[in-house]
Write an enzyme that holds these catalytic residues in place. Sequence first.
Site, PDB file in Angstrom:
ATOM      1  N   HIS A 191      20.582  42.256   7.875  1.00 26.26           N
ATOM      2  CA  HIS A 191      21.537  41.843   8.903  1.00 26.26           C
ATOM      3  C   HIS A 191      21.331  40.401   9.357  1.00 26.26           C
ATOM      4  O   HIS A 191      22.266  39.742   9.784  1.00 26.26           O
ATOM      5  CB  HIS A 191      21.568  42.850  10.055  1.00 26.26           C
ATOM      6  CG  HIS A 191      22.334  44.066   9.656  1.00 26.26           C
ATOM      7  ND1 HIS A 191      21.722  45.214   9.207  1.00 26.26           N
ATOM      8  CD2 HIS A 191      23.665  44.272   9.547  1.00 26.26           C
ATOM      9  CE1 HIS A 191      22.654  46.078   8.858  1.00 26.26           C
ATOM     10  NE2 HIS A 191      23.838  45.541   9.059  1.00 26.26           N
ATOM     11  N   GLU A 433      29.304  54.926   2.245  1.00 29.47           N
ATOM     12  CA  GLU A 433      28.069  54.189   1.973  1.00 29.47           C
ATOM     13  C   GLU A 433      26.950  55.126   1.524  1.00 29.47           C
ATOM     14  O   GLU A 433      25.844  54.698   1.259  1.00 29.47           O
ATOM     15  CB  GLU A 433      27.657  53.339   3.181  1.00 29.47           C
ATOM     16  CG  GLU A 433      27.706  54.049   4.504  1.00 29.47           C
ATOM     17  CD  GLU A 433      27.552  53.108   5.701  1.00 29.47           C
ATOM     18  OE1 GLU A 433      27.128  51.960   5.532  1.00 29.47           O
ATOM     19  OE2 GLU A 433      27.851  53.550   6.819  1.00 29.47           O
ATOM     20  N   ASP A 457      24.869  49.475   1.889  1.00 27.92           N
ATOM     21  CA  ASP A 457      24.091  50.704   1.839  1.00 27.92           C
ATOM     22  C   ASP A 457      24.354  51.499   0.559  1.00 27.92           C
ATOM     23  O   ASP A 457      23.426  52.043  -0.030  1.00 27.92           O
ATOM     24  CB  ASP A 457      24.399  51.578   3.066  1.00 27.92           C
ATOM     25  CG  ASP A 457      23.641  51.090   4.290  1.00 27.92           C
ATOM     26  OD1 ASP A 457      22.438  50.794   4.149  1.00 27.92           O
ATOM     27  OD2 ASP A 457      24.243  50.983   5.368  1.00 27.92           O
ATOM     28  N   CYS A 504      33.877  46.843   3.086  1.00 29.27           N
ATOM     29  CA  CYS A 504      33.374  45.920   4.110  1.00 29.27           C
ATOM     30  C   CYS A 504      31.920  45.546   3.855  1.00 29.27           C
ATOM     31  O   CYS A 504      31.299  44.864   4.655  1.00 29.27           O
ATOM     32  CB  CYS A 504      33.550  46.516   5.500  1.00 29.27           C
ATOM     33  SG  CYS A 504      32.727  48.091   5.698  1.00 29.27           S
TER      34      CYS A 504
END
Length: 573
Positions: A191, A433, A457, A504
């Site tokens: 992140h 995911e 993921d 996404c």
Amino acid sequence: MSNMLKGIGASDGVAVAKAYMLIEPDLSFTKQTVEDSEGEVNRLKAALAKATEEITAIRDKAATTLGEEEAQVFDAHLMVLADPEMVSAVESNINDNKVNAESALKEVTDMFIMMFESMEDNPYMQERAADIKDVTKRVISHLLNVKLPNPSMIDEEVIVIAHDLTPSDTAQLDRRFVKAFVTNIGGRTSHSAIMARSLEIPAVVGTMSITDSVVEGQLLAVNGITGEVIVEPTEEEQATVNKAGADYAALKAEWDKLKDAKTVTADGKHFELAANIGTPKDLEGVNNNGGEAVGLYRTEFLYMDSPELPSEDAQFEAYKAVLEGMNGKPVVVRTMDIGGDKELPYLPLPHEMNPFLGYRALRISLVEDDMFRTQLRALLRASVYGQLRIMFPMVATLKEFRAAKAMLEEEKAKLIADGVVIADDIQVGIMIEIPAAAVIADKFAKEVDFFSVGTNDLIQYTMAADRMNERVSYLYQPYNPSILRLIKHVIDSAHAEGKWAGMCGEMAGDQTAVPLLVGLGLDEFSMSATSILKTRSLMKRLDSTKMAELANKAINDCDTAEEVVALVEEYTK
Ligand code: PEP
Ligand code: MG
């Protein structure tokens, strides 16, 4: 030749500046007997005064750069420092037991921390424990005369060097001064790397050893495109890196011309280019980069930026701001995805061996259902301000989706009964995911309104390769035929039921993946806002029929990711 390190280029752009070491210094000490307890109490008082002065300065800086609300955490630290009960307990410990100030302080604060931490169900007390830990560290640093790094106080151009950066460390970086960052660990989909891209801070992650290779103040040249970091670059090396920066800036200027253009392929097919955001503040970047929608609003940052659980009203304001800011364009809001590499100070999660496989996202929401229902109500109330789409993260089973959807319906019914107006066209979808959900996407497609593939993921779970672990990053293969087959199945399953499929995860903005995804018929591509224009520019050059042929060949004829990459190159020459 200067020393060169190679990491993973995680955010485009270059920088040449001095190193700023964001590293925990050694604060160890030994317990000692001291005869002069008065002298020791004076050392303690001096350290407390210095810590107070330092925290006040950090607090004031935070209030002007980040806002009053963000500065509040430091008020809590100042309160700890001024707490007479705690300070007199430390003084008595010095006087009665003739011990040095460091150990007297640590013994007392450890006791308070243990007491507060044991109140497991009380988030307020958990937070106080965290405050005391932080403050103790700072006072000890003054007692030992060791400097603690204060990233929020950086006021000259630097390159931040760290073992790792948490998302909240990254959020504190002031991009006027932090020209780049380089870490030992992490991958392109950590992140902190994702945030670096939206903040447009060049970054190199996963160098393994940058913290051992650099000292404070040394000159560095960082290339976030290639992942190269040069320590003490020669003039010539600096010129090369700066030239790469200028070339990149020229490319960006070309892409910028497409800001108001429609996203169409060479043969006129439209694809939606959406943006991933973490806060309403990111909307400026979305609009400056010609985003056609918000394809992922990671709402957990709202929780992470707040000193306590954000209230329904605070959430409502944030969701409303995003919906209004997008002027009727679609906004996909993902419900909270805490866990993995994202933590909440006031929601202590059990320590787990595999946090990415553990208690996270919807798994927490379905247990902490008060917290979840608060979020759902805030979303429903905001729905009248734009085109809201609600998305659940980390769905593994239909049962989980049905449970979450049922809670949403219950909250909706309650609000309607209270006379609250709610939009009647809210789409409800899921992230794909987890491989289990991808494999039975045909079943999910009958019940959801849309899919958004979370490749960050999905790839780590399919390849069993931790997205944060640079040692296995070679296995993190978006172009592996296994991943492409899963994605194809998801898209085809959605289309068979007349639903749409988006993506996404970072793969949606990956320039090698885009031709394949166009070929597979992905409807919506959601990415860091800063990747939108280069993707629009790439799509303009692609022929969708030819890309369908490419995708078909990649899936059926290629054995390896390398073969797929070579095929994409051949088709996009
Ligand atoms: C993903 O997993 O691809 C995703 C977009 O979610 P996050 O990166 O927040 O886990
Ligand atoms: Mg995810």
